[in-house]
Design a protein around this motif. Structure first.
Motif, mmCIF file in Angstrom:
data_model
loop_
_atom_site.group_PDB
_atom_site.id
_atom_site.type_symbol
_atom_site.label_atom_id
_atom_site.label_comp_id
_atom_site.label_asym_id
_atom_site.label_seq_id
_atom_site.Cartn_x
_atom_site.Cartn_y
_atom_site.Cartn_z
ATOM 1 N N THR A 865 -7.136 -7.315 2.682
ATOM 2 C CA THR A 865 -7.944 -6.893 1.528
ATOM 3 C C THR A 865 -7.235 -7.252 0.229
ATOM 4 O O THR A 865 -7.850 -7.766 -0.706
ATOM 5 N N ALA A 866 -5.925 -7.023 0.183
ATOM 6 C CA ALA A 866 -5.178 -7.354 -1.042
ATOM 7 C C ALA A 866 -5.287 -8.844 -1.332
ATOM 8 O O ALA A 866 -5.452 -9.252 -2.481
ATOM 9 N N LEU A 867 -5.236 -9.656 -0.291
ATOM 10 C CA LEU A 867 -5.284 -11.098 -0.512
ATOM 11 C C LEU A 867 -6.680 -11.574 -0.875
ATOM 12 O O LEU A 867 -6.854 -12.622 -1.473
ATOM 13 N N ALA A 868 -7.680 -10.797 -0.471
ATOM 14 C CA ALA A 868 -9.040 -11.214 -0.805
ATOM 15 C C ALA A 868 -9.339 -10.953 -2.278
ATOM 16 O O ALA A 868 -10.271 -11.491 -2.837
ATOM 17 N N VAL A 869 -8.514 -10.088 -2.934
ATOM 18 C CA VAL A 869 -8.639 -9.932 -4.385
ATOM 19 C C VAL A 869 -7.877 -11.111 -4.943
ATOM 20 O O VAL A 869 -6.674 -11.139 -4.916
ATOM 21 N N GLU A 870 -8.626 -12.089 -5.446
ATOM 22 C CA GLU A 870 -8.008 -13.363 -5.781
ATOM 23 C C GLU A 870 -6.601 -13.224 -6.335
ATOM 24 O O GLU A 870 -6.441 -12.747 -7.444
ATOM 25 N N PRO A 871 -5.599 -13.674 -5.580
ATOM 26 C CA PRO A 871 -4.261 -13.522 -6.131
ATOM 27 C C PRO A 871 -3.953 -14.628 -7.118
ATOM 28 O O PRO A 871 -2.802 -14.934 -7.344
ATOM 29 N N VAL A 872 -5.004 -15.190 -7.708
ATOM 30 C CA VAL A 872 -4.926 -16.330 -8.621
ATOM 31 C C VAL A 872 -3.509 -16.872 -8.736
ATOM 32 O O VAL A 872 -3.078 -17.660 -7.926
ATOM 33 N N LYS A 873 -2.777 -16.377 -9.739
ATOM 34 C CA LYS A 873 -1.425 -16.918 -9.859
ATOM 35 C C LYS A 873 -0.471 -15.749 -9.847
ATOM 36 O O LYS A 873 0.499 -15.732 -10.574
ATOM 37 N N THR A 874 -0.772 -14.764 -9.049
ATOM 38 C CA THR A 874 0.018 -13.541 -9.150
ATOM 39 C C THR A 874 1.049 -13.410 -8.046
ATOM 40 O O THR A 874 2.209 -13.178 -8.309
ATOM 41 N N VAL A 875 0.618 -13.556 -6.781
ATOM 42 C CA VAL A 875 1.558 -13.301 -5.686
ATOM 43 C C VAL A 875 1.568 -14.455 -4.687
ATOM 44 O O VAL A 875 0.679 -15.289 -4.678
ATOM 45 N N TYR A 876 2.597 -14.448 -3.851
ATOM 46 C CA TYR A 876 2.668 -15.408 -2.749
ATOM 47 C C TYR A 876 1.986 -14.800 -1.536
ATOM 48 O O TYR A 876 2.235 -13.654 -1.185
ATOM 49 N N ARG A 877 1.166 -15.610 -0.864
ATOM 50 C CA ARG A 877 0.333 -15.063 0.204
ATOM 51 C C ARG A 877 1.117 -14.487 1.366
ATOM 52 O O ARG A 877 0.824 -13.412 1.839
ATOM 53 N N GLY A 878 2.101 -15.220 1.853
ATOM 54 C CA GLY A 878 2.766 -14.755 3.066
ATOM 55 C C GLY A 878 3.857 -13.752 2.775
ATOM 56 O O GLY A 878 4.630 -13.408 3.647
ATOM 57 N N ARG A 879 3.944 -13.296 1.522
ATOM 58 C CA ARG A 879 5.099 -12.469 1.145
ATOM 59 C C ARG A 879 4.649 -11.097 0.679
ATOM 60 O O ARG A 879 4.937 -10.677 -0.431
ATOM 61 N N ILE A 880 3.881 -10.442 1.541
ATOM 62 C CA ILE A 880 3.399 -9.099 1.183
ATOM 63 C C ILE A 880 3.832 -8.130 2.268
ATOM 64 O O ILE A 880 3.659 -8.411 3.450
ATOM 65 N N ALA A 881 4.425 -7.013 1.871
ATOM 66 C CA ALA A 881 4.838 -5.992 2.843
ATOM 67 C C ALA A 881 4.014 -4.737 2.620
ATOM 68 O O ALA A 881 3.811 -4.324 1.472
ATOM 69 N N VAL A 882 3.531 -4.152 3.714
ATOM 70 C CA VAL A 882 2.797 -2.883 3.630
ATOM 71 C C VAL A 882 3.492 -1.907 4.557
ATOM 72 O O VAL A 882 3.748 -2.221 5.713
ATOM 73 N N PHE A 883 3.825 -0.725 4.038
ATOM 74 C CA PHE A 883 4.432 0.294 4.902
ATOM 75 C C PHE A 883 4.080 1.654 4.324
ATOM 76 O O PHE A 883 3.468 1.749 3.252
ATOM 77 N N SER A 884 4.445 2.692 5.041
ATOM 78 C CA SER A 884 4.143 4.025 4.504
ATOM 79 C C SER A 884 5.438 4.814 4.384
ATOM 80 O O SER A 884 6.374 4.603 5.154
ATOM 81 N N VAL A 885 5.487 5.685 3.387
ATOM 82 C CA VAL A 885 6.642 6.574 3.221
ATOM 83 C C VAL A 885 6.115 8.003 3.259
ATOM 84 O O VAL A 885 4.979 8.255 2.863
ATOM 85 N N THR A 886 6.947 8.910 3.750
ATOM 86 C CA THR A 886 6.496 10.300 3.824
ATOM 87 C C THR A 886 6.863 11.006 2.529
ATOM 88 O O THR A 886 8.044 11.086 2.184
#
Length: 1618
Positions: A865-886
């Motif tokens: 979903t994050a990548l479908a929000v056009e990352p125009v010139k903002t982020v690198y596609r393969g370099r996204i981490a998702v995790f949860s913290v308590t």
């Protein structure tokens, strides 16, 4: 850039290939922008010179926003899933064949056509995201953008990258947009790829961003971010100077009339403490008024102020109706916070029947299958020696060498022989069968690995393949060490080349990697191996349950464990893969996967040898240089099977138009290793769509599902040509989040399309069980974890028997809890369900599962979903981490992405806010934190993916160093305790009191001992005391001492060197006072009873001037002199006190007289209107005609002015009677008499500090050694040295002095000891303050200087207030001060509940010293004015003969005097007059006894009433929140909190580098939420020394608030939490 003018098509082939390679490297984030420009410039330099004289190139469409990058299109949809690695960069090679440069040639002229390149549209998912974002458009969403100081723009490793060329899109875009040439309409391309399914959503294919296009979802108007602040222009803003100037003009703030006139400038060091009252806050208004007037200061900030408009914006954002919380409230039952989950009646629940285990087809027995895998190698080595086993490619993709089965066999035997016989000295066997050995080989060298692996199998030692360590600090390096340790590895096999490349120590030894056991390294190149003797043959037993090899596996937490695979499991797995994939002898297989583990090992190394298959291994580095290499290999070798990941499909699509003659017709199986990733479906579709024209048959695409523990779980069998393709499942994401399968019908925005991964493996049994809790069988429409029973699976986590049981020995149970059989299953870690026709569907992995408020979310889905929000010139596609913290009893989702170096602040912020909205809409879950870090800074896994657990660790430690961050606690924390509703007080104070008595609670009151009068004249003479009956006035006492004991030294003043620079005996002081009195009386215009300001540095002149005033009948007002280096900040305070006190004259020194009349002073205040200034340095020796004696003791003796912590300037009137009573009280408490010596290191301008400095010695006759605190700044050991030198028993100091010594001398105790400093003489060290005792500071001071002999019992505190300068003072008698632990949650409800030390949410409080003789205190409810029981927190009221008589005000408001100084209880004892201290506290009766033998009542001060924060109906004390904040990160120095319109603002001083600034934001938010159940609204990071602190060491929070709202803080960073 100049090279834009080069016609790329005219360049030689190898140059175009070099450029293409550079583009690819840039797009993958493997090269910095700066490096890219530099290399590109070099490559093009020779051709640039040739075109200098030609016409200028045609202009490109200047509007086109920059493209995403090549990687936007290349990285596989799976690269949407964060763990998907990006290959390691290979060395660039000019011969690498790459198509992109050729296509750039054909595309360039069409650049501005405005058409939209649809090839990588994220299908329906992108549409869903855009639709979701469009919904938000109506909601006028204006998120305030964070404020950043210019220097806080983090320069990523890219350093100051060159500004992007605004005239054309960047080069890498040409790569991303080359394959949809003008011939083919994008729509036909994308529609045909859909196969009629409603969606094949993928994250990989974002909208392409090369062209400006009207079709893009318009930017929601509401999101227009406010213009960037004046000092926060992004580093690459290319606006014209005029535009910039305009922007600056608009955002600049008019300083006139905004803040108080004495805001400390940045230059002001923390050392020079300043009292800073706001310009008009003088105590003369009622407390209610003063509060409101300060709010006006806040609200009255001009509208142009950036800060307050942003806060207003934030408030508007927070006022928007929140999505109804996932009704799961924490109810505050006033004692404990308990969770009361209220299930939503509409939650979808599973309705199917219980699942029946699914059986795979039986594993057929084939006559010629070998009894063990080594036997197959023996057979092929002997009978088919010339048959190729493995072809390895060089970096350009050309074959490097081919290993035949004969060579593989002979080398493996040599290695086996060498391992068993030749490693040690003669006859010493180092390795025995069953020992574990690490295999360390690079991905580019499969041959050496194969030999090593089979050599180990033949020697019956157990290989443990691991990645090549690159540096001591590799991400996860210590976890690999844990793996080697748990497997007991002591030996590592490697190749010579690899060994040379390992990091070495300066002596040339291999570095000891962090956490690794000591390893012996063995090189396995052929030349080092020994040929076995003729009679030696490896022992090959029939496959048994002994371990054959160990495959590493990283868990969600980052621990690396070894999955042991037995010999029989290895063989059975090869057999079942052979049957499922229908492998035949002599086939060719192209393998792009990592051959050390997982599918790459199982198919490409093991099963291939069993079936004499020819494997072509394509390393990552080759894929990097030539993305089509694997397709070319299939074509050249007519390969039957290819083993790839989604990413490889994408890379091939990116470059496919290069190859006119490629044919994939030979493929009968294209195994997609990560086909279980829900987002893989679109990669497969898109690949098929492109390559069907090249002979690819739809039925050959075979996704599969695997896990290290269960090995191959399911694989799609190759289909029959022409048969219908398997159906897709279109699932509702909401259903998935509740763990049930629902076909998505209504809202296509939140649908997930998944493809099957085929059937269960032959000979296996599979069930679906609940992922958490006991392994209960799921229902047919329920998502659960896939568990498998098969002979072909892992057997255990090697060396970890505890964890093994839970994973490898699971026995599923039915609904009633009874086991369904005896046979154990293995947990696969995959989540999925069984669809129609027993097809297996996988929707996620256990390790990517985020459980938020009882709902499950898949990390991969969020990335998509994050990548479908056009990352125009903002982020690198393969370099996204998702995790949860308590945080605060629930999991909170954090997304971290690498930001492109050329992304502007606005773009990034815009992208972040859109991602928030998209995830909120599609997944119905709030993000807690979204952080962008500079490119190439996230920890990488060995194959280039992101190391999630290390990233999470860095985030929690505050070491991630983001360059942009957005916290949204307001949105996603929905389980806050309900705000406390204050009950209307229906019960009167009388009933409360009666209730307390009935409940057996005592009324909270306490008293010091009696202040008796000494009648006995003999005792008076013996103690050398002056007869109190005769003298009520200090002037008389001084005269009496000057007569009876003229040469007794009262005062000694020390300088920074510890030398006595000035002393005063009784007679000297008397004579100096007379001189000053004479000077005052001579001056006309100074009458008796008028106020005189004393402006002196701390010293004896001040004391003499004080008594001179009293002798002349004037009323002294002591004022701290202005700081000569900082007049602009300190002089206005002096001026204000002079004006408010209506002083008739100023007594001061020659130096200060000059300063008051200087030009610098004139710049700050009007120096023409000073009252008379008398310089007392050289006065003639005159005596006054008479010494004034007041008519009665109720006359005012002096005025005490002080600035409170809330910034109020208050002057109180102290009468002669109060002075005598106070001095007498202190004398009794501290047992002071003439032969005693005390040391004072305090500021002598107000409160108890002034009393001890100027009054107490004259009254009691003891000698005072005076140490001005500012001398400590140049000589830290001065105070402690003095205590030791003079053998002082009693000393008084301030918190600032104690803090200076603790911080400055803490590490120097040995040096002080050597200099002979000994503090064992000190009996009491009292900290004088008007605040809660700082327990941590006093405790660390005692602990640090214990080595110098300081008794742990010596340090104590005093407490005074404006209405009574000394209420408590720990004297020489009486019990030690006691410490209690109170429950913070009760304290917020104004109740006191004692708990044990170390209890959660406990707050230690120390008694504020023993109550002075003659003082009574009572705890009162500030609203009802009724007395409280001792279990309540209330305002401290005091009654004593030394209470101040009232405020000195301009207005003479009598009601205020009555209200604060002469007030009565509403019930109980209506006669006594009390004074309100304005402090909250409580009284506790302790077990200790006082001097009279009664139980001791201790007074505990909790905080200043005017400073408490009322939030959520509860009362918070700023110091508690600040203590938590300061503990959150090592770089936080001082911190301060205040509220503004119900928003909690935290200001933290950053002690580290500015790079750490943004790390503090999540940590501060977390700690306040966890410990205080409050959501921080604004986090402000400032430089050290910005938080104003007054002379007593107290923070001036209201002053800070006014500076913040007037935007005068120059913050490093301001984060507005959503």
């Amino acid at each position: 850039m100049a090279e834009r003018g080069v016609d790329v098509s005219a360049l030689p082939q190898e140059v175009r290939e070099q450029l293409a390679e550079l583009d690819l490297e840039l797009s993958e984030g493997d090269i910095t922008q700066k490096g890219y420009e530099k290399k590109r410039g070099k490559v093009l330099a020779p051709y640039l010179t040739q075109i200098q004289n030609l016409a200028p190139p045609p202009a490109y469409d200047a509007q086109s926003p920059g493209p995403s990058s090549a990687s936007a299109s290349t990285s596989a949809s799976a690269s949407a899933s964060a763990p998907e690695p990006e290959p390691e960069p290979g060395p660039s090679n000019s011969n690498s064949s790459s198509s992109s440069s050729r296509h750039r040639r054909t595309r360039r002229p069409h650049r501005s056509s405005g058409t939209r390149d649809e090839r990588y549209r994220s299908d329906i998912h992108t549409e869903a995201v855009q639709a979701a974002l469009a919904k938000h458009k109506e909601e006028k969403m204006a998120l305030p953008m964070p404020t950043k100081r210019r220097s806080a723009y983090v320069q990523s490793p890219i350093d100051n990258c060159t500004p992007p060329d605004s005239s054309s899109s960047s080069d890498d875009e040409a790569v991303s947009s080359e394959s949809a040439g003008p011939q083919q309409s994008p729509d036909t391309w994308i529609n045909s790829s859909l196969h009629g399914s409603s969606t094949s959503s993928s994250a990989s294919s974002t909208l392409s961003h090369g062209e400006s296009r009207p079709t893009q979802a318009p930017q929601p108007q509401s999101q227009q971010v406010p213009p960037p602040p004046a000092h926060a222009h992004p580093p690459h803003s290319h606006s014209q100077p005029s535009a910039l100037a305009e922007a600056l003009a608009q955002t600049r703030i008019d300083p006139g009339g905004v803040g108080p006139p004495d805001v400390p400038s940045q230059a002001q060091a923390r050392g020079s403490r300043v009292d800073l009252p706001p310009n008009a806050a003088v105590r003369g208004m009622s407390r209610g008024q003063s509060r409101s007037s300060m709010m006006e200061t806040a609200d009255g900030v001009p509208v142009s102020s950036r800060v307050s408009t942003k806060i207003q914006q934030l408030l508007n954002t927070l006022k928007r109706p929140k999505r109804p919380p996932l009704s799961e409230f924490f109810m505050d039952d006033q004692e404990e916070i308990v969770e009361v989950p209220q299930t939503d009646p509409n939650t979808p629940r599973p309705e199917g029947r219980q699942i029946i285990p699914v059986k795979g087809e039986p594993l057929g027995v084939v006559s010629n299958w070998p009894p063990a895998l080594q036997a197959a190698l023996t057979r092929w080595g002997a009978t088919q020696g010339k048959s190729p086993a493995l072809t390895a490619l060089d970096i350009t993709g050309k074959p490097l060498y081919t290993l035949t089965y004969g060579k593989l066999w002979s080398r493996s035997v040599k290695l086996a022989y060498t391992l068993l016989n030749k490693l040690g000295a003669k006859n010493e066997q180092i390795l025995k069968p069953g020992d574990r050995v690490a295999l360390v080989y690079p991905n580019s060298d499969p041959g050496m690995f194969w030999v090593a692996f089979y050599g180990c199998l033949l020697a019956e030692v157990i290989p443990v393949p691991i990645e090549v360590p690159l540096s001591r600090k590799d991400a996860g390096s210590s976890q690999v060490g844990f793996l080697l340790g748990s497997c007991g590895v002591g030996l590592a096999l490697t190749s010579e080349i690899c060994l040379k490349g390992l990091p070495k120590t300066p002596t040339g030894e291999i570095l000891q990697f962090k956490g690794w056991p000591r390893l012996k390294w063995v090189v396995t190149d052929s030349k080092y191996l020994t040929k076995p003797s003729k009679d030696w043959q490896p022992h090959i037993p029939t496959a048994n349950t002994d371990t054959a090899y160990i495959e590493y596996k990283a868990s969600k937490e980052g621990t690396v464990m070894g999955v042991a695979v037995s010999k029989v499991a290895m063989l059975t797995h090869c057999q079942s893969l052979t049957q499922a994939c229908n492998y035949c002898e002599g086939e060719t297989l192209v393998n792009v996967l990592d051959f050390k583990k997982d599918m790459g090992l199982w198919h490409g190394v093991l099963t291939s040898v069993m079936n004499r298959i020819h494997t072509i291994s394509v390393p990552y580095a080759v894929m990097k240089a030539c993305p089509l290499s694997w397709v070319q290999r299939v074509h050249i070798h007519k390969a039957r099977i290819a083993l790839v990941k989604c990413r490889d499909l994408h890379w091939a699509m990116m470059a496919h138009r290069d190859q006119r003659d490629t044919s994939l017709a030979s493929l009968r199986m294209l195994i997609v290793a990560d086909g279980a990733n829900p987002w893989s479906v679109s990669s497969c579709d898109a690949f098929l769509n492109v390559f069907q024209a090249y002979g690819l048959k739809p039925e050959v695409i075979c996704p599969c599902a695997t896990s290290p523990e269960a090995m191959t779980v399911a694989i799609r069998r190759p289909g029959v040509p022409g048969a219908p393709l398997p159906a897709r499942a279109i699932l509702s994401m909401t259903g998935l989040s509740h763990g049930v399968i629902r076909v998505n019908t209504e809202d296509k925005n939140s649908a997930l399309t998944v493809q099957d991964v085929g059937h269960v493996m032959p000979g296996a049994l599979m069930c679906i069980v609940k992922p958490d809790g006991p392994p209960m069988l799921c229902k047919t429409d329920e998502i659960g974890e896939i568990v498998v029973n098969s002979r072909a699976g892992g057997t255990m986590y090697y060396g970890l028997s505890g964890v093994t049981k839970n994973t490898f020995e699971v026995i599923p149970v039915n609904a009633s809890g009874a086991p369904i059989g005896e046979i154990p299953f293995v947990r696969s870690g995959l989540l999925g369900f069984v669809g129609p026709g027993s097809l297996i569907f996988v929707v996620g992995k256990n390790e990517g599962l985020l459980m938020v408020s009882g709902r499950r979310h898949n990390a991969d889905d969020l990335v998509a979903t994050a990548l479908a929000v056009e990352p125009v010139k903002t982020v690198y596609r393969g370099r996204i981490a998702v995790f949860s913290v308590t945080v605060f009893y629930d999991e909170r989702i954090v997304i971290v992405a690498e930001q492109r170096p050329d992304a502007s602040e606005e773009d990034s912020f815009q992208w972040m806010s859109r991602v928030l909205q998209a995830i909120d809409s599609i997944h119905q879950v709030g993000l807690y934190c979204l952080a962008l870090v500079p490119a190439n800074t996230l920890p990488k896994t060995p194959l280039g993916g992101i190391h999630i657990s290390d990233t999470k660790q860095l985030f929690l430690e505050g070491a991630l160093h983001p360059c942009n961050i957005l916290m949204c606690p307001h949105t996603c924390v929905t389980n806050m305790p309900k705000p406390r509703q204050k009950q209307p007080v229906g019960v009167g104070p009388a009933s409360i009191m009666v209730g307390n008595l009935v409940a057996g609670k005592r009324i909270a009151q306490a008293a010091g001992r009696d202040l008796g009068l000494i009648e006995d004249q003999d005792l008076v003479r013996k103690l050398c005391m002056w007869p109190t009956m005769m003298h009520q006035f200090l002037t008389e006492a001084l005269q009496w001492r000057a007569q009876t004991d003229p040469d007794h030294t009262l005062y000694v003043l020390l300088n920074a060197k510890g030398v006595a620079v000035c002393t005063a005996t009784c007679v000297q002081l008397h004579k100096r006072a007379e001189k000053i009195a004479a000077a005052l009386m001579e001056r006309s215009g100074i009458n008796i009873g008028e106020n005189v300001v004393l402006l002196y540095p701390p010293g004896i002149d001040l004391i003499a001037a004080f008594y001179g005033c009293l002798y002349a009948g004037c009323i002294p007002v002591t004022v701290r002199p202005p700081h000569p280096q900082n007049l602009s900040a300190t002089l206005p305070t002096v001026r204000m006190i002079i004006d408010v006190s209506k002083a008739a004259c100023i007594l001061t020194t020659q130096v200060l007289t000059k300063i008051l009349r200087s030009k610098e002073a004139a710049a700050t205040v009007n120096i023409k209107t000073w009252p008379i200034i008398i310089d007392t340095d050289d006065l003639p020796r005159k005596r006054p005609p008479t010494i004034y004696k007041p008519p009665n003791a109720e006359m005012i003796a002096y005025l005490d002015f002080s600035v409170s912590t809330t910034g109020m300037l208050t002057g109180v009137k102290i009468s002669h009677a109060a002075v005598s009573a106070l001095c007498r009280s202190i004398k009794l408490q501290c047992e002071l008499y003439s032969s005693r010596q005390i040391a004072i290191c305090l500021d002598p301008y107000c409160g108890l500090g002034f009393v001890l400095w100027c009054l107490a010695s004259v009254y009691s006759g003891h000698q005072s050694i005076l140490i001005p605190p500012m001398e400590l700044e140049s000589s830290l050991p001065l105070w402690l040295g003095t205590l030791s030198q003079y053998r002082i028993r009693d000393t008084f100091c301030s918190y600032s002095v104690m803090e200076l010594c603790t911080k400055g001398l803490g590490g120097q105790t040995e040096m002080l000891k050597a200099r002979g400093v000994n503090l064992s003489c000190v009996r009491s060290c009292v900290v004088i303050a008007e605040e809660r005792p700082r327990l941590a500071l006093t405790h660390s001071f005692s602990k640090l200087f214990k080595d110098l002999g300081l008794s742990m019992r010596a340090v104590s505190t005093a407490f005074g207030s404006r209405v009574n300068l000394a209420i408590c003072l720990q004297g020489t008698t009486g019990p030690d001060p006691s410490t209690v632990y109170v429950d913070m949650k009760s304290l917020r409800h104004d109740r006191v509940r004692l708990v044990e030390r170390g209890a959660p949410q406990s707050l230690p409080l120390m008694e504020s010293g023993t109550i002075l003789p003659g003082v009574r205190v009572i705890i009162v409810n500030p609203e009802t004015r009724g007395p409280l029981g001792d279990s309540h927190l209330g305002e401290i009221w005091v009654n004593s003969p030394h209470n101040a008589t009232g405020y000195y005000t301009i207005y003479g408001e009598e009601n205020l005097q009555a209200d604060h100084f002469n007030t009565k209880l509403s019930f109980g004892d209506p006669q006594t007059l009390w004074a309100k201290t304005g402090y909250l506290g409580f009284v506790k009766r302790t077990e200790l006894t006082d001097s009279s033998g009664d139980r001791h009542d201790a007074l505990f001060v909790v905080g200043y009433l005017d400073e408490t924060l009322e939030l959520r109906g509860l009362r918070y004390h700023p110091i508690d929140i600040e203590t938590s904040v300061s503990r959150a990160h090592r770089s936080i120095g001082e911190s301060a909190v205040f509220t503004w319109t119900n928003l909690l603002v935290v200001v933290a001083e950053l002690c580290g580098s500015e790079q750490d600034a943004l790390d503090l934001v999540p940590l501060v938010t977390n700690v306040v939420l966890e410990e205080h159940h409050l959501i921080v609204g604004v986090v402000v990071i400032v430089d050290p020394g910005v938080i104003p602190i007054n002379s007593r060491g107290e923070k001036q929070r209201m002053h800070l608030r006014d500076s913040f709202l007037a935007d005068q803080l120059d913050p490093i960073y301001v984060a507005y939490n959503m």
